[in-house]
Design a protein around this motif. Structure first.
Motif, PDB file in Angstrom:
ATOM      1  N   ALA A  51      11.830 105.898  97.735  1.00  0.00           N
ATOM      2  CA  ALA A  51      12.929 104.931  97.786  1.00  0.00           C
ATOM      3  C   ALA A  51      12.668 103.864  98.840  1.00  0.00           C
ATOM      4  O   ALA A  51      12.935 102.671  98.612  1.00  0.00           O
ATOM      5  N   SER A  52      12.130 104.262  99.985  1.00  0.00           N
ATOM      6  CA  SER A  52      11.840 103.290 101.047  1.00  0.00           C
ATOM      7  C   SER A  52      10.778 102.300 100.611  1.00  0.00           C
ATOM      8  O   SER A  52      10.899 101.088 100.848  1.00  0.00           O
ATOM      9  N   LEU A  53       9.725 102.795  99.963  1.00  0.00           N
ATOM     10  CA  LEU A  53       8.655 101.911  99.501  1.00  0.00           C
ATOM     11  C   LEU A  53       9.157 100.968  98.403  1.00  0.00           C
ATOM     12  O   LEU A  53       8.777  99.787  98.364  1.00  0.00           O
ATOM     13  N   THR A  54      10.002 101.477  97.525  1.00  0.00           N
ATOM     14  CA  THR A  54      10.535 100.641  96.447  1.00  0.00           C
ATOM     15  C   THR A  54      11.391  99.505  97.003  1.00  0.00           C
ATOM     16  O   THR A  54      11.256  98.341  96.603  1.00  0.00           O
ATOM     17  N   LEU A  55      12.267  99.828  97.951  1.00  0.00           N
ATOM     18  CA  LEU A  55      13.121  98.793  98.541  1.00  0.00           C
ATOM     19  C   LEU A  55      12.314  97.894  99.480  1.00  0.00           C
ATOM     20  O   LEU A  55      12.656  96.721  99.661  1.00  0.00           O
ATOM     21  N   GLY A  56      11.243  98.420 100.039  1.00  0.00           N
ATOM     22  CA  GLY A  56      10.340  97.559 100.799  1.00  0.00           C
ATOM     23  C   GLY A  56       9.661  96.545  99.896  1.00  0.00           C
ATOM     24  O   GLY A  56       9.483  95.377 100.269  1.00  0.00           O
ATOM     25  N   TRP A  57       9.266  96.994  98.706  1.00  0.00           N
ATOM     26  CA  TRP A  57       8.646  96.076  97.748  1.00  0.00           C
ATOM     27  C   TRP A  57       9.631  94.994  97.308  1.00  0.00           C
ATOM     28  O   TRP A  57       9.238  93.854  97.052  1.00  0.00           O
ATOM     29  N   ARG A  58      10.915  95.357  97.266  1.00  0.00           N
ATOM     30  CA  ARG A  58      11.935  94.345  96.971  1.00  0.00           C
ATOM     31  C   ARG A  58      11.892  93.231  98.005  1.00  0.00           C
ATOM     32  O   ARG A  58      11.978  92.043  97.667  1.00  0.00           O
ATOM     33  N   SER A  59      11.765  93.593  99.276  1.00  0.00           N
ATOM     34  CA  SER A  59      11.691  92.573 100.329  1.00  0.00           C
ATOM     35  C   SER A  59      10.425  91.738 100.204  1.00  0.00           C
ATOM     36  O   SER A  59      10.435  90.535 100.492  1.00  0.00           O
ATOM     37  N   GLY A  97      12.851 100.428 104.370  1.00  0.00           N
ATOM     38  CA  GLY A  97      12.074  99.549 103.502  1.00  0.00           C
ATOM     39  C   GLY A  97      11.981  98.134 104.045  1.00  0.00           C
ATOM     40  O   GLY A  97      10.920  97.505 103.999  1.00  0.00           O
ATOM     41  N   ALA A  98      13.085  97.626 104.593  1.00  0.00           N
ATOM     42  CA  ALA A  98      13.075  96.285 105.177  1.00  0.00           C
ATOM     43  C   ALA A  98      12.153  96.215 106.386  1.00  0.00           C
ATOM     44  O   ALA A  98      11.413  95.237 106.571  1.00  0.00           O
ATOM     45  N   LEU A  99      12.155  97.259 107.207  1.00  0.00           N
ATOM     46  CA  LEU A  99      11.280  97.280 108.381  1.00  0.00           C
ATOM     47  C   LEU A  99       9.813  97.344 107.975  1.00  0.00           C
ATOM     48  O   LEU A  99       8.961  96.683 108.582  1.00  0.00           O
ATOM     49  N   LEU A 100       9.508  98.125 106.951  1.00  0.00           N
ATOM     50  CA  LEU A 100       8.124  98.221 106.490  1.00  0.00           C
ATOM     51  C   LEU A 100       7.651  96.898 105.882  1.00  0.00           C
ATOM     52  O   LEU A 100       6.512  96.472 106.105  1.00  0.00           O
ATOM     53  N   ALA A 101       8.519  96.251 105.119  1.00  0.00           N
ATOM     54  CA  ALA A 101       8.139  94.983 104.482  1.00  0.00           C
ATOM     55  C   ALA A 101       7.865  93.901 105.512  1.00  0.00           C
ATOM     56  O   ALA A 101       6.971  93.068 105.328  1.00  0.00           O
ATOM     57  N   ASP A 102       8.613  93.909 106.607  1.00  0.00           N
ATOM     58  CA  ASP A 102       8.398  92.895 107.634  1.00  0.00           C
ATOM     59  C   ASP A 102       7.051  93.052 108.325  1.00  0.00           C
ATOM     60  O   ASP A 102       6.574  92.119 108.976  1.00  0.00           O
ATOM     61  N   SER A 103       6.440  94.227 108.196  1.00  0.00           N
ATOM     62  CA  SER A 103       5.104  94.405 108.770  1.00  0.00           C
ATOM     63  C   SER A 103       4.100  93.451 108.127  1.00  0.00           C
ATOM     64  O   SER A 103       3.112  93.062 108.763  1.00  0.00           O
ATOM     65  N   ILE A 104       4.349  93.069 106.883  1.00  0.00           N
ATOM     66  CA  ILE A 104       3.465  92.103 106.216  1.00  0.00           C
ATOM     67  C   ILE A 104       3.527  90.756 106.928  1.00  0.00           C
ATOM     68  O   ILE A 104       2.524  90.065 107.085  1.00  0.00           O
ATOM     69  N   ARG A 105       4.719  90.380 107.384  1.00  0.00           N
ATOM     70  CA  ARG A 105       4.860  89.135 108.132  1.00  0.00           C
ATOM     71  C   ARG A 105       4.057  89.193 109.431  1.00  0.00           C
ATOM     72  O   ARG A 105       3.450  88.205 109.836  1.00  0.00           O
ATOM     73  N   TYR A 106       4.058  90.345 110.076  1.00  0.00           N
ATOM     74  CA  TYR A 106       3.310  90.484 111.318  1.00  0.00           C
ATOM     75  C   TYR A 106       1.806  90.343 111.072  1.00  0.00           C
ATOM     76  O   TYR A 106       1.093  89.716 111.871  1.00  0.00           O
ATOM     77  N   VAL A 107       1.343  90.909 109.974  1.00  0.00           N
ATOM     78  CA  VAL A 107      -0.086  90.798 109.642  1.00  0.00           C
ATOM     79  C   VAL A 107      -0.458  89.342 109.372  1.00  0.00           C
ATOM     80  O   VAL A 107      -1.501  88.860 109.827  1.00  0.00           O
ATOM     81  N   VAL A 108       0.409  88.636 108.635  1.00  0.00           N
ATOM     82  CA  VAL A 108       0.152  87.213 108.357  1.00  0.00           C
ATOM     83  C   VAL A 108       0.074  86.420 109.657  1.00  0.00           C
ATOM     84  O   VAL A 108      -0.823  85.587 109.851  1.00  0.00           O
ATOM     85  N   ALA A 109       1.004  86.673 110.565  1.00  0.00           N
ATOM     86  CA  ALA A 109       1.020  85.957 111.848  1.00  0.00           C
ATOM     87  C   ALA A 109      -0.257  86.231 112.636  1.00  0.00           C
ATOM     88  O   ALA A 109      -0.845  85.316 113.219  1.00  0.00           O
ATOM     89  N   ALA A 110      -0.706  87.484 112.659  1.00  0.00           N
ATOM     90  CA  ALA A 110      -1.919  87.830 113.394  1.00  0.00           C
ATOM     91  C   ALA A 110      -3.147  87.159 112.790  1.00  0.00           C
ATOM     92  O   ALA A 110      -4.011  86.634 113.513  1.00  0.00           O
ATOM     93  N   VAL A 111      -3.228  87.153 111.469  1.00  0.00           N
ATOM     94  CA  VAL A 111      -4.379  86.531 110.802  1.00  0.00           C
ATOM     95  C   VAL A 111      -4.406  85.029 111.066  1.00  0.00           C
ATOM     96  O   VAL A 111      -5.476  84.449 111.330  1.00  0.00           O
ATOM     97  N   VAL A 112      -3.239  84.381 110.999  1.00  0.00           N
ATOM     98  CA  VAL A 112      -3.190  82.935 111.248  1.00  0.00           C
ATOM     99  C   VAL A 112      -3.599  82.621 112.683  1.00  0.00           C
ATOM    100  O   VAL A 112      -4.382  81.698 112.936  1.00  0.00           O
ATOM    101  N   CYS A 113      -3.084  83.378 113.643  1.00  0.00           N
ATOM    102  CA  CYS A 113      -3.434  83.145 115.053  1.00  0.00           C
ATOM    103  C   CYS A 113      -4.934  83.266 115.283  1.00  0.00           C
ATOM    104  O   CYS A 113      -5.558  82.397 115.905  1.00  0.00           O
ATOM    105  N   LEU A 114      -5.507  84.345 114.800  1.00  0.00           N
ATOM    106  CA  LEU A 114      -6.942  84.549 115.007  1.00  0.00           C
ATOM    107  C   LEU A 114      -7.766  83.506 114.253  1.00  0.00           C
ATOM    108  O   LEU A 114      -8.778  83.017 114.759  1.00  0.00           O
TER     109      LEU A 114
END
Length: 277
Positions: free
Chosen positions: A32-40, A129-146
């Motif tokens: 359920a957490s992964l499914t609602l994370g995918w929604r985000s 799920g919302a917290l897990l989905a936001d981890s994707i934003r953190y990865v994007v930010a790290a990749v852009v910075c580097l």
């Protein structure tokens, strides 16, 4: 009489078949957490403007601080880039974590969580799920910075493993910090209030730290705060890893800070979520 008997004869098999049909099992907490994370994640794909803060903001900060202040602070823009990029990486990813609270508050205001409450799922799965989905934003930010830093000439002295470890440490810290903003998103009455309070808390954490300058140049009262600021410990740990000279003390304090944040705010957030939903 004959018609009634025939009708009953027809109805009995149908009811007996329906009685034998088993209800599907409710999804597990992880599913359920992964499914609602995918929604985000789908929301990000459909509204890419949500990524502006983790794509354009690091570019602006790196270019602005390196070329405006690099010569004055370090005497060389290239030397300052080597110093400031790990700090801007931390600042960008950490500031991206406040979006969690804003997003949760918006969903609650729209009544979406009332729909989730009616589903046979683990109650906190929407929150996790919302917290897990936001981890994707953190990865994007790290990749852009580097990526921007490397394009401007940043060269870490550490190995690839050291750089990956530094990024993972930042991601873990941001995930831990997002529990605070998730809590604010649940207890405050509007998304604007969540953003205002979150930014008010974020500025002393990021700017009153060792992100941009050496704390040795600061007055004593300010340096006392910088020395205990968890973001300062994180920046020191990331700088050490990227320089190929890991500082065990800074890494340890950063991990302790992550554990403390989750231990304190995860139960508070889950409790507030259960009351809200």
């Amino acid at each position: 009489m004959t018609t009634t008997t025939e009708t009953r004869a027809v109805e009995r098999p149908a009811s007996s078949v329906a009685a034998r049909v088993e209800r599907p099992q409710p999804p597990s907490a992880l599913s359920a957490s992964l499914t609602l994370g995918w929604r985000s994640v789908l929301k990000i794909r459909r509204i890419p403007e949500q990524l502006f803060d983790v794509t354009f903001q690091p570019v602006i900060f790196i270019v602005m601080f390196v070329y405006l202040f690099g010569g004055a602070v370090s005497g060389s823009t290239q030397q300052y880039l080597q110093f400031v990029l790990p700090g801007i990486l931390v600042q960008t990813v950490v500031m991206a974590s406040l979006y969690t609270g804003i997003s949760l508050n918006t969903d609650i205001g729209k009544g979406i969580f009332d729909r989730f409450r009616s589903l046979p799922i683990w109650r906190p799965s929407a929150l996790v799920g919302a917290l897990l989905a936001d981890s994707i934003r953190y990865v994007v930010a790290a990749v852009v910075c580097l990526g921007v830093g490397m394009a401007m000439g940043f060269r870490p002295d550490g190995t690839v493993f050291d750089v990956v470890a530094a990024v993972l440490l930042v991601l873990v810290f941001a995930f831990s910090l997002s529990w605070i903003f998730a809590f604010l998103g649940l207890v405050m009455r509007s998304a604007g209030a969540v953003q205002g309070v979150s930014m008010l808390a974020m500025f002393p954490l990021t700017f009153a730290s060792n992100v941009f300058v050496d704390p040795s140049t600061m007055p004593g009262w300010l340096r006392a705060w910088v020395d205990v600021n968890p973001v300062s410990h994180l920046v020191t740990a990331v700088r050490g890893l990227m320089a190929g000279a890991p500082e065990a003390g800074a890494i340890g304090w950063s991990l302790i800070g992550c554990a403390a944040l989750v231990a304190v705010f995860a139960p508070l957030t889950v409790r507030a979520y259960r009351r809200k939903s």
